[in-house]
Design an enzyme around this catalytic site. Structure first.
Site, PDB file in Angstrom:
ATOM      1  N   ARG A 105      29.739  21.691  31.030  1.00 55.83           N
ATOM      2  CA  ARG A 105      29.484  20.410  31.690  1.00 55.83           C
ATOM      3  C   ARG A 105      27.994  20.193  31.896  1.00 55.83           C
ATOM      4  O   ARG A 105      27.245  21.132  32.141  1.00 55.83           O
ATOM      5  CB  ARG A 105      30.174  20.373  33.060  1.00 55.83           C
ATOM      6  CG  ARG A 105      31.685  20.278  33.003  1.00 55.83           C
ATOM      7  CD  ARG A 105      32.168  18.894  32.613  1.00 55.83           C
ATOM      8  NE  ARG A 105      31.811  17.889  33.601  1.00 55.83           N
ATOM      9  CZ  ARG A 105      32.575  17.556  34.633  1.00 55.83           C
ATOM     10  NH1 ARG A 105      33.740  18.144  34.823  1.00 55.83           N
ATOM     11  NH2 ARG A 105      32.187  16.610  35.475  1.00 55.83           N
ATOM     12  N   TYR A 134      39.609  22.993  26.647  1.00 55.07           N
ATOM     13  CA  TYR A 134      39.270  23.297  28.039  1.00 55.07           C
ATOM     14  C   TYR A 134      40.479  23.796  28.831  1.00 55.07           C
ATOM     15  O   TYR A 134      40.512  24.928  29.295  1.00 55.07           O
ATOM     16  CB  TYR A 134      38.648  22.072  28.711  1.00 55.07           C
ATOM     17  CG  TYR A 134      38.259  22.340  30.148  1.00 55.07           C
ATOM     18  CD1 TYR A 134      37.179  23.178  30.440  1.00 55.07           C
ATOM     19  CD2 TYR A 134      38.978  21.790  31.202  1.00 55.07           C
ATOM     20  CE1 TYR A 134      36.837  23.448  31.758  1.00 55.07           C
ATOM     21  CE2 TYR A 134      38.630  22.051  32.523  1.00 55.07           C
ATOM     22  CZ  TYR A 134      37.564  22.885  32.789  1.00 55.07           C
ATOM     23  OH  TYR A 134      37.225  23.161  34.084  1.00 55.07           O
ATOM     24  N   ARG A 161      37.953  27.753  45.760  1.00 55.85           N
ATOM     25  CA  ARG A 161      38.626  26.865  44.835  1.00 55.85           C
ATOM     26  C   ARG A 161      40.070  27.353  44.759  1.00 55.85           C
ATOM     27  O   ARG A 161      40.325  28.551  44.814  1.00 55.85           O
ATOM     28  CB  ARG A 161      37.953  26.992  43.462  1.00 55.85           C
ATOM     29  CG  ARG A 161      37.977  25.767  42.631  1.00 55.85           C
ATOM     30  CD  ARG A 161      37.023  25.873  41.445  1.00 55.85           C
ATOM     31  NE  ARG A 161      36.915  27.187  40.864  1.00 55.85           N
ATOM     32  CZ  ARG A 161      37.787  27.708  40.004  1.00 55.85           C
ATOM     33  NH1 ARG A 161      38.854  27.034  39.663  1.00 55.85           N
ATOM     34  NH2 ARG A 161      37.608  28.902  39.505  1.00 55.85           N
ATOM     35  N   LYS A 204      27.578  34.623  49.886  1.00 49.77           N
ATOM     36  CA  LYS A 204      26.126  34.584  50.078  1.00 49.77           C
ATOM     37  C   LYS A 204      25.722  33.364  50.904  1.00 49.77           C
ATOM     38  O   LYS A 204      24.808  33.433  51.729  1.00 49.77           O
ATOM     39  CB  LYS A 204      25.421  34.587  48.717  1.00 49.77           C
ATOM     40  CG  LYS A 204      25.667  35.851  47.908  1.00 49.77           C
ATOM     41  CD  LYS A 204      24.886  35.855  46.601  1.00 49.77           C
ATOM     42  CE  LYS A 204      25.056  37.175  45.869  1.00 49.77           C
ATOM     43  NZ  LYS A 204      24.233  37.272  44.661  1.00 49.77           N
ATOM     44  N   GLU A 205      26.408  32.239  50.667  1.00 52.34           N
ATOM     45  CA  GLU A 205      26.084  31.022  51.409  1.00 52.34           C
ATOM     46  C   GLU A 205      26.370  31.193  52.901  1.00 52.34           C
ATOM     47  O   GLU A 205      25.599  30.733  53.757  1.00 52.34           O
ATOM     48  CB  GLU A 205      26.891  29.847  50.836  1.00 52.34           C
ATOM     49  CG  GLU A 205      26.468  29.461  49.424  1.00 52.34           C
ATOM     50  CD  GLU A 205      27.434  28.504  48.740  1.00 52.34           C
ATOM     51  OE1 GLU A 205      27.209  28.167  47.566  1.00 52.34           O
ATOM     52  OE2 GLU A 205      28.422  28.099  49.388  1.00 52.34           O
ATOM     53  N   ASP A 227      21.139  55.627  -2.936  1.00 53.73           N
ATOM     54  CA  ASP A 227      22.252  56.203  -2.183  1.00 53.73           C
ATOM     55  C   ASP A 227      23.494  55.365  -2.472  1.00 53.73           C
ATOM     56  O   ASP A 227      23.393  54.225  -2.960  1.00 53.73           O
ATOM     57  CB  ASP A 227      21.904  56.190  -0.685  1.00 53.73           C
ATOM     58  CG  ASP A 227      23.065  56.628   0.179  1.00 53.73           C
ATOM     59  OD1 ASP A 227      23.665  57.673  -0.123  1.00 53.73           O
ATOM     60  OD2 ASP A 227      23.386  55.912   1.152  1.00 53.73           O
ATOM     61  N   ASP A 241      20.761  54.641   3.680  1.00 55.11           N
ATOM     62  CA  ASP A 241      21.105  54.060   4.988  1.00 55.11           C
ATOM     63  C   ASP A 241      21.185  55.047   6.140  1.00 55.11           C
ATOM     64  O   ASP A 241      21.191  54.635   7.299  1.00 55.11           O
ATOM     65  CB  ASP A 241      22.455  53.346   4.881  1.00 55.11           C
ATOM     66  CG  ASP A 241      23.614  54.328   4.791  1.00 55.11           C
ATOM     67  OD1 ASP A 241      24.471  54.346   5.690  1.00 55.11           O
ATOM     68  OD2 ASP A 241      23.650  55.112   3.817  1.00 55.11           O
TER      69      ASP A 241
END
Length: 738
Positions: free
Chosen positions: A10, A89, A284, A390-391, A509, A689
């Site tokens: 978004r 989505y 949420r 945290k908020e 090789d 290699d």
């Protein structure tokens, strides 16, 4: 210096169309939009993403206006149809990746048409990026909806610097491997130069999945994918600490008359019931958040500690999310019933145990709840970070308040001073709630002082700057590596020397150089195209082609029977000149093999997927098919055992590509190649290699053009990307003398 291109599902804009068909455009206030605001607004940056509106819902006359409004904010909208939104989505992103990455396998759907839509939409984002992309730009892709995008961009522009950040958990390899399209998803992510996660655990799970599923080599936090080195690291996302702190202070300083309706009700509640405590729950509405268990635990708390009835209240805010997904509809119904049941059982005339809000709230109301609640109860069963925790801490201006946090949240790794709980342990949750409600203020202040200092220092801007700094550092490391790349300019000079040479010798090789590796060595026979290519190379005038390999002479002799080239097998033990018989180059014995073989057999028994290859004068233990981690552990163990066992016996342990070989120490590719340089050559070329080819690179003359296949530490002068590029190079050699 190029621009920064940010890509997320978004845009950081809320775009709405009013009833009278006018546009309303407002900035988003989410963590990602906030965190990248300084990069986006202050620097040379564009942001690419979906508008949030289906293409069919935008009136025809407003399409250009949507683009114009987005451009004003340095944004580029990606248009998605209703079908794409449903399958990409709501389908693959939220019914496959989201539940799987959060360990809810019972909700995970594997729909092929959803996968196809996911690929198509990621390709659509890639096209939007490439249209605006310059080589010196820095691209930062975000989150699980765009897991394929880094590779899609890389294919269209290999030179660009790409970062990817995964904002949700990355599951263990045992869970991730259930995804039918697991290889494609991992390769999509590995298109980036730097892959970021919130915690080291998620990073470790990702690296283990890459190792076990794609079998790429991992060195600490780097993935060697052959053509590039991809770094991964953990960057715990912060919050806009200043924003929440300032809002909380303004909240307390404003006149009571200006308080919101919610704050007035909270104040009234505190006035009427002075000793009542408030426990806050904000999420949420998602099954990963552990909301139902949290409500049950609160009911059990009231039952176990009845003295808290009428003295504590749970304020629960559930923000609507993905309301058209069946699991979310069922969850909403379950939560409604649980709240009703507990309120019905425990409520009194003056007290309702749970205040339940099913809606989103404006920022100022969130501040009301944060600053008024005594305890924050956050108990997700799995969460990438969880910024609510945290908020809450940031808004506690007097440093009181207690945070109860699930150990399954990414934030728990940083917020150690919180009360950490297992979200599935009801007894622990209940007892921790009691501890939180009874915690002395001085203890609350002691804990929160440490937490606030940490959150202030490592805020969301610091998170973004740290990631971008690490991403840009990948440029310098890439440049340092490219110093020896066999670039187009170097190839031109090489072709000129090849054409001008009077006598040439080429040492080639086989496994990993001319032929890609396979699980069973006996199935790595040369394809018709390779046989034709090497035949044409060997037929060139004044050109001596030597295939030098660790394989046994019987296999090499059979595969290359009618090709006009010289063969050297077992790293130099046997030599077969063109059209002649095999010759033993050294006086060797193999008496030692009888005592070493039982040791190898023991490790075969202990390590599923491994096997022994017996040659004339060497033994090889192959572990390519073993579990990658176990294989490396056993290889290190076996190497140590063998080195101790064969000391002073004229033997050596050679570490190849997923193989340990025990052979005579006096034999190696470099020594064997040098024996063929009795004649004078004005062009010497060697390519290989693995570590066995390092003997070639170090022992051949200085003028040798030595080339390593893949990006590994080497003594070769140049490196080349892969087997396909090796064949292209040899095709050029052939075409030069036609």
């Amino acid at each position: 210096m190029g621009k920064t291109i940010i890509i997320s599902n978004r845009l950081p804009l809320q775009i709405n169309i009013t009833e009278d068909e006018k546009l309303e455009v407002t900035p988003s206030v989410g963590g990602l939009a906030t965190g990248l605001k300084s990069f986006h607004q202050e620097g040379d940056s564009i942001w690419i993403g979906w508008t949030g509106l289906a293409a069919e819902d935008i009136p025809e006359g407003l399409e250009e206006q949507v683009k114009s409004e987005a451009r004003k904010q340095a944004c580029v909208p990606v248009s998605l149809t209703t079908e794409e939104i449903e399958k990409f989505y709501y389908g693959f992103s939220n019914r496959t990746i989201w539940p799987l990455f959060h360990y809810f396998m019972e909700y995970t759907e594997f729909q092929p048409d959803h996968w196809e839509a996911y690929k198509q939409v990621n390709e659509k984002y890639a096209e939007a990026v490439v249209e605006r992309l310059d080589d010196d730009d820095v691209v930062w892709v975000h989150d699980y909806q765009l897991l394929l995008l880094p590779e899609y961009i890389r294919k269209k522009n290999p030179k660009v610097t790409i970062g990817f950040f995964n904002h949700i958990p990355f599951p263990s390899s045992e869970v991730f491997r259930t995804l039918p399209w697991r290889e494609e998803v991992l390769k999509g992510m590995l298109g980036a130069d730097l892959i970021g996660f919130h915690t080291y655990d998620y990073e470790r799970h990702f690296l283990r999945s890459v190792n076990r599923i794609l079998r790429y080599d991992i060195n600490f936090n780097s993935v060697n994918i052959g053509s590039r080195i991809v770094r991964s690291d953990s960057f715990p996302m912060g919050i806009d600490y200043k924003k929440f702190r300032t809002a909380a202070k303004e909240h307390f300083n404003q006149p009571r008359s200006e308080n919101s309706d919610i704050q007035k009700k909270l104040d009234y509640h505190k006035y009427v019931t002075r000793n009542t405590k408030l426990i806050l729950s904000i999420d949420r509405l998602d099954y990963t958040k552990g909301i139902a268990n949290r409500i049950r635990a609160f009911g059990y708390f009231l039952e176990k500690y009845p003295e808290y009835q009428e003295k504590v209240r749970l304020i629960m805010l559930a923000v609507p999310s993905r309301t058209n997904v069946p699991q979310y509809q069922l969850l909403k119904r379950e939560i409604d019933e649980l709240v009703g049941r507990i309120n019905g059982r425990f409520a009194t005339i003056n007290w309702t145990p749970i205040w339940y809000f099913y809606r989103s709230m404006p920022f100022e109301n969130l501040i009301d709840l944060y600053t008024s609640s005594d305890v924050a109860l956050i108990t997700p069963t799995r969460d990438g970070m969880n910024l609510v925790a945290k908020e809450y801490i940031a808004t506690r201006t007097d440093q009181t308040g207690v945070l109860i946090l699930s150990e399954m949240a990414g934030a728990a790794h940083e917020l150690n001073e919180a009360l950490i709980i297992n979200p599935n342990n009801f007894e622990q949750i209940v007892d921790t709630m009691k501890m939180a409600l009874e915690m002395p203020e001085e203890e609350q202040v002691r804990r929160n002082k440490i937490l606030q200092k940490r959150l202030k220092r490592y805020n969301v801007e610091k998170w973004a700057k740290d990631f971008m700094k690490s991403l840009k550092e990948t440029r310098s490391s890439r440049k340092a590596f490219k110093a020896i790349q066999l670039s187009e300019n170097v190839k031109k000079d090489l072709f000129d020397k090849y054409s001008a040479a009077q006598r040439r010798i080429l040492f080639l090789d086989y496994d990993g150089t001319l032929r890609k590796f396979v699980d069973k060595p006996e199935e790595a026979m040369p394809d018709p195209e390779l046989l034709e290519l090497i035949t044409r190379l060997g037929e060139q005038k004044n050109t001596r082609v030597v295939l030098i390999s660790g394989r046994d002479k019987e296999t090499l002799g059979t595969w290359w029977k009618n090709v006009p080239i010289e063969l050297i097998s077992e790293h130099g033990v046997w030599n077969r000149p063109v059209n002649e018989k095999w010759q033993l180059t050294e006086n060797l014995n193999n008496n030692w093999m009888a005592s070493v073989r039982p040791v190898l057999e023991t490790y075969v028994d202990r390590t599923p997927g491994t096997f022994i290859e017996e040659k004339n004068f060497s033994l090889a233990w192959h572990y390519r098919k073993a579990n990658p981690e176990l294989g490396e552990v056993r290889a290190n163990e076996l190497s140590a055992v063998l080195k101790d066992m064969i000391a002073n016996h004229g033997l050596t342990v050679l570490q190849g590509n997923k193989v340990l070989e025990i052979k005579n120490s006096g034999v190696n590719k470099g020594k064997a190649a040098n024996k063929l340089l009795v004649e004078k050559y004005d062009f010497i070329f060697a390519i290989g290699d693995d570590w066995t080819d390092e003997y070639l690179f170090t022992e051949l003359p200085d003028q040798t053009v030595s080339v390593k296949v893949g990006r590994n530490k080497t003594e070769a002068k140049y490196y080349i990307e892969d087997v396909d590029e090796v064949r292209e190079l040899l095709e050029q050699f052939v075409s030069l003398t036609r």
